[in-house]
Design an enzyme around this catalytic site. Structure first.
Site, PDB file in Angstrom:
ATOM      1  N   LYS A 123       1.988   1.960  -5.092  1.00 14.43           N
ATOM      2  CA  LYS A 123       2.333   1.473  -6.430  1.00 14.43           C
ATOM      3  C   LYS A 123       1.654   1.548  -7.592  1.00 14.43           C
ATOM      4  CE  LYS A 123       2.409  -2.426  -4.247  1.00 14.43           C
ATOM      5  NZ  LYS A 123       2.052  -2.111  -2.858  1.00 14.43           N
ATOM      6  N   ASP A 134       0.848  -1.303  -0.084  1.00 20.88           N
ATOM      7  CA  ASP A 134       0.245  -0.172   0.021  1.00 20.88           C
ATOM      8  C   ASP A 134       0.871   1.279   0.212  1.00 20.88           C
ATOM      9  OD1 ASP A 134      -2.193  -1.640   0.085  1.00 20.88           O
ATOM     10  OD2 ASP A 134      -2.294  -1.711   2.323  1.00 20.88           O
ATOM     11  N   GLY A 189      -4.509  -4.323  -3.888  1.00 25.55           N
ATOM     12  CA  GLY A 189      -5.490  -3.229  -4.049  1.00 25.55           C
ATOM     13  C   GLY A 189      -4.663  -2.155  -4.522  1.00 25.55           C
ATOM     14  N   HIS A 190      -4.848  -1.480  -5.662  1.00 24.97           N
ATOM     15  CA  HIS A 190      -3.709  -0.685  -6.215  1.00 24.97           C
ATOM     16  C   HIS A 190      -4.997   0.375  -6.720  1.00 24.97           C
ATOM     17  CE1 HIS A 190      -0.320  -3.408  -7.144  1.00 24.97           C
ATOM     18  NE2 HIS A 190      -0.716  -3.534  -5.778  1.00 24.97           N
ATOM     19  N   GLN A 208       1.943  -6.175  -3.275  1.00 25.90           N
ATOM     20  CA  GLN A 208       2.382  -6.173  -1.834  1.00 25.90           C
ATOM     21  C   GLN A 208       3.758  -5.578  -1.566  1.00 25.90           C
ATOM     22  OE1 GLN A 208       1.356  -9.661  -3.342  1.00 25.90           O
ATOM     23  NE2 GLN A 208      -0.706  -8.708  -2.959  1.00 25.90           N
TER      24      GLN A 208
HETATM   25  P1  GDP Z   1      -0.658   0.590  -3.568  1.00 21.91           P
HETATM   26  O1  GDP Z   1      -1.267  -0.956  -3.066  1.00 21.91           O
HETATM   27  O2  GDP Z   1       0.638   0.317  -3.296  1.00 21.91           O
HETATM   28  O3  GDP Z   1      -0.974   0.854  -4.897  1.00 21.91           O
HETATM   29  O4  GDP Z   1      -1.371   1.434  -2.728  1.00 21.91           O
HETATM   30  P2  GDP Z   1      -2.990   1.657  -2.391  1.00 21.91           P
HETATM   31  O5  GDP Z   1      -3.479   2.036  -3.496  1.00 21.91           O
HETATM   32  O6  GDP Z   1      -3.429   0.481  -1.656  1.00 21.91           O
HETATM   33  O7  GDP Z   1      -2.803   2.694  -1.218  1.00 21.91           O
HETATM   34  C1  GDP Z   1      -2.341   3.951  -1.480  1.00 21.91           C
HETATM   35  C2  GDP Z   1      -3.202   5.224  -1.158  1.00 21.91           C
HETATM   36  O8  GDP Z   1      -2.694   6.203  -1.035  1.00 21.91           O
HETATM   37  C3  GDP Z   1      -4.156   5.134  -2.294  1.00 21.91           C
HETATM   38  O9  GDP Z   1      -5.557   5.702  -2.025  1.00 21.91           O
HETATM   39  C4  GDP Z   1      -3.659   6.105  -3.339  1.00 21.91           C
HETATM   40  O10 GDP Z   1      -4.879   6.999  -3.833  1.00 21.91           O
HETATM   41  C5  GDP Z   1      -2.923   7.373  -2.232  1.00 21.91           C
HETATM   42  N1  GDP Z   1      -1.939   8.134  -2.597  1.00 21.91           N
HETATM   43  C6  GDP Z   1      -0.821   7.543  -3.412  1.00 21.91           C
HETATM   44  N2  GDP Z   1       0.143   8.704  -3.429  1.00 21.91           N
HETATM   45  C7  GDP Z   1      -0.284   9.480  -2.675  1.00 21.91           C
HETATM   46  C8  GDP Z   1       0.208  10.752  -2.181  1.00 21.91           C
HETATM   47  O11 GDP Z   1       1.426  11.182  -2.456  1.00 21.91           O
HETATM   48  N3  GDP Z   1      -0.493  11.741  -1.463  1.00 21.91           N
HETATM   49  C9  GDP Z   1      -1.636  11.183  -1.117  1.00 21.91           C
HETATM   50  N4  GDP Z   1      -2.384  11.883  -0.138  1.00 21.91           N
HETATM   51  N5  GDP Z   1      -2.108   9.948  -1.221  1.00 21.91           N
HETATM   52  C10 GDP Z   1      -1.748   9.223  -2.063  1.00 21.91           C
HETATM   53  P1  IMO Z   2      -0.981  -4.129  -2.105  1.00 26.22           P
HETATM   54  O1  IMO Z   2      -0.552  -4.919  -3.342  1.00 26.22           O
HETATM   55  C1  IMO Z   2      -1.124  -4.632   2.098  1.00 26.22           C
HETATM   56  C2  IMO Z   2      -1.228  -8.915   3.703  1.00 26.22           C
HETATM   57  C3  IMO Z   2      -2.401  -8.962   4.293  1.00 26.22           C
HETATM   58  C4  IMO Z   2      -1.782 -10.122   5.397  1.00 26.22           C
HETATM   59  C5  IMO Z   2      -0.750 -10.732   4.636  1.00 26.22           C
HETATM   60  C6  IMO Z   2      -0.867 -12.257   3.860  1.00 26.22           C
HETATM   61  O2  IMO Z   2      -2.173  -3.578  -2.401  1.00 26.22           O
HETATM   62  O3  IMO Z   2       0.170  -3.662  -1.730  1.00 26.22           O
HETATM   63  P2  IMO Z   2      -2.506 -12.810   1.786  1.00 26.22           P
HETATM   64  O4  IMO Z   2      -3.873 -12.764   1.672  1.00 26.22           O
HETATM   65  O5  IMO Z   2      -1.885 -12.263   0.711  1.00 26.22           O
HETATM   66  O6  IMO Z   2      -2.050 -14.228   2.033  1.00 26.22           O
HETATM   67  O7  IMO Z   2      -2.412 -12.226   3.320  1.00 26.22           O
HETATM   68  O8  IMO Z   2      -0.540 -10.050   3.501  1.00 26.22           O
HETATM   69  N1  IMO Z   2      -1.366  -8.320   2.391  1.00 26.22           N
HETATM   70  C7  IMO Z   2      -1.239  -6.927   2.054  1.00 26.22           C
HETATM   71  N2  IMO Z   2      -1.104  -5.867   2.803  1.00 26.22           N
HETATM   72  N3  IMO Z   2      -1.030  -4.594   0.592  1.00 26.22           N
HETATM   73  C8  IMO Z   2      -1.203  -5.543  -0.040  1.00 26.22           C
HETATM   74  O9  IMO Z   2      -1.212  -5.568  -1.370  1.00 26.22           O
HETATM   75  C9  IMO Z   2      -1.286  -6.951   0.688  1.00 26.22           C
HETATM   76  N4  IMO Z   2      -1.450  -8.298  -0.076  1.00 26.22           N
HETATM   77  C10 IMO Z   2      -1.552  -9.039   1.111  1.00 26.22           C
HETATM   78  O10 IMO Z   2      -3.134  -8.122   4.907  1.00 26.22           O
HETATM   79  O11 IMO Z   2      -1.241  -9.455   6.441  1.00 26.22           O
HETATM   80 MG    MG Z   3      -2.974  -1.558  -1.752  1.00 21.58          MG
END
Ligand code: GDP
Ligand code: IMO
Ligand code: MG
Length: 428
Positions: free
Chosen positions: A16, A13, A40-41, A225
């Site tokens: 990416k 999270d 979840g991206h 991840q």
């Molecule tokens: P990922 O799993 O690495 O793709 O990250 P996620 O999408 O799960 O979580 C990142 C969250 O931060 C998302 O809601 C993005 O829209 C948000 N985000 C990404 N970069 C920035 C930033 O520079 N500032 C803020 N405020 N939000 C950001």
């Molecule tokens: P993105 O790509 C954050 C965590 C789960 C749990 C562990 C194992 O959005 O960064 P799993 O279902 O993979 O067997 O769960 O890994 N986890 C993540 N945490 N971002 C993710 O993906 C994750 N995918 C799995 O919360 O702790």
């Molecule tokens: Mg994510």
């Protein structure tokens, strides 16, 4: 030859999805190489917020080719649901734009059932998985009983192997967990439907990738991840079941290491983690709550509240080493705006010494106390900065310290969730 891999430098999270989407504008191909729909991206572009789980974040560009590589585990139901969602949002998805490896393993209903049953069985020692069947699917892959996309393309093979698997899994579900058995006929019917829908997308993606790279196309590998969720290098057993680090790319996409020319580590300006497991810089006070609310730190896949803490440079340095990161992207510096004093972990006190490496044993990690440096904060003007020089001087100092500690330059700074809130300060 240009292959860039985008890696999560912490516990996932990190942003990416946002960075992959940003870089995809200048890439021709975007590839997922590990994980599944546990990811979840989030991408904010064209005035919309898109949530992607299994399909690469390059899909928003009409010209991009997206590939789901052999290292990914595919839940066909989730795959088609995501395609439907994207089409509803006006995004074109078709087999010319999206290809799926014939070697990828399939997530089956018994994987999802066993994921949740074994989590329940672990009780308070649960991992906090996403419940998507990821671990049990990879277990079958390595145990050599998994079903692959190419098996689904061969009806007779699939029917036979599915029968054996469902019978065996039902014995486990019933006798070990006391759960409810699954119905073979229903699964078969469902997957036979998937087979025909999936067929046009399926190919040997390794061949496609090789030819594209040889032809000079720019390829982006989108990690899911993060480094500390890696099955070997993460906080085992509180990890996922794949290799998010750059080493996972060759195996999970079917390419040689010489095809990866740079590795970008995406790190938040602070740290978060969702699910259970150790987290040395976790904040249990109002500051943690403040960061969670300000940064909207709730899971994209499960909606769970993310645990929040200060930036841990021991972890970032570890990510640099594990993936050979050539540059860093720092996201969400805007979330820290308004905090008077910001802390950064620069080492762990462990057995009377200060260490700057990440220990393997969780028992050792539990004995580590973070050593902090304190930085003066900045205001919300960072939201509107369009260059490094326009960032508040204290934010600049913070970023420079990250570079100095990790010995790695920062290529991109993200100051907001939108595509345009991105500052390129160095080459990748
Ligand atoms: P990922 O799993 O690495 O793709 O990250 P996620 O999408 O799960 O979580 C990142 C969250 O931060 C998302 O809601 C993005 O829209 C948000 N985000 C990404 N970069 C920035 C930033 O520079 N500032 C803020 N405020 N939000 C950001
Ligand atoms: P993105 O790509 C954050 C965590 C789960 C749990 C562990 C194992 O959005 O960064 P799993 O279902 O993979 O067997 O769960 O890994 N986890 C993540 N945490 N971002 C993710 O993906 C994750 N995918 C799995 O919360 O702790
Ligand atoms: Mg994510």
């Amino acid at each position: 030859m240009s292959g860039v891999v985008v890696i999560g430098g912490q516990w996932g999270d990190e942003g990416k999805g946002k960075i992959t989407d940003f870089l995809a504008e200048n890439s021709e191909v975007v590839v997922r190489y590990q994980g599944g729909n546990n990811a979840g991206h989030t991408v904010e572009a064209n005035g919309k917020k898109y949530k992607l789980h299994l399909i690469p974040s390059g899909i928003l560009y009409d010209e991009s080719l997206c590939i789901v590589g052999n290292g990914v585990v595919i839940d066909p139901a989730a795959f088609f649901e995501e395609i439907g969602y994207l089409e509803n949002e006006g995004v074109t998805v078709n087999p010319k734009k999206l290809m799926v490896s014939d070697r990828a393993h399939l997530i089956m209903p018994y994987h999802k059932a066993i994921d949740s049953l074994s989590e329940k069985e672990r009780g308070s020692a649960d991992i906090g998985t996403t419940g998507k069947g990821i671990g049990p699917c990879y277990t079958d892959k390595y145990e050599r009983s998994g079903l692959r996309v190419c098996d689904l393309m061969h009806r007779e093979v699939f029917i036979e192997r599915l029968k054996t698997n469902v019978e065996f899994k039902n014995r486990i579900i019933k006798n070990v967990f006391g759960g409810e058995e699954l119905n073979y006929d229903e699964i078969l019917a469902e997957y036979m439907e998937f087979a025909e829908k999936l067929r046009p997308y399926v190919t040997d993606t390794s061949v496609v990738l090789y030819d594209l790279i040889k032809a000079g196309k720019k390829v982006l590998f989108e990690g899911a991840q993060g480094t500390l969720l890696d099955i070997d290098y993460g906080t085992y057993p509180y990890v996922t079941s794949s290799h998010p680090i750059s080493g996972g790319v060759c195996i999970g996409a079917g390419i040689g290491p010489n095809m990866v020319t740079s590795a970008v580590g995406v790190c938040k300006a602070y740290t978060t983690r969702v699910g259970k497991g150790p987290f040395p810089t976790e904040l249990y006070d109002e500051m943690g709550d403040h960061i969670r609310e300000k940064g909207f730190e709730y899971g994209t896949t499960t909606g769970r509240a993310r645990r929040c803490g200060w930036l841990d440079l021991v972890i970032v340095k570890y990510a640099v080493r594990m993936s050979g990161l050539t540059s860093l992207t720092i996201t969400k510096i805007d979330t820290l705006a308004g905090i008077d004093k910001i802390k950064v972990c620069v080492g762990y006190e462990f057995n009377g010494k200060v260490i700057d490496y990440f220990p393997a044993s969780l028992e050792d990690l539990a004995l580590c106390t973070p050593v902090y440096e304190e930085f003066d904060g900045w205001d919300s003007s960072v939201h509107h900065a369009t260059s490094f020089e326009e960032l508040h001087p204290n934010a600049q100092k913070y970023l420079r310290r990250i570079e100095e500690y990790t010995g790695t330059r920062i290529s991109i700074v993200s100051v907001g969730p939108k595509r345009e809130q991105t500052i390129v300060i160095n080459k990748l």
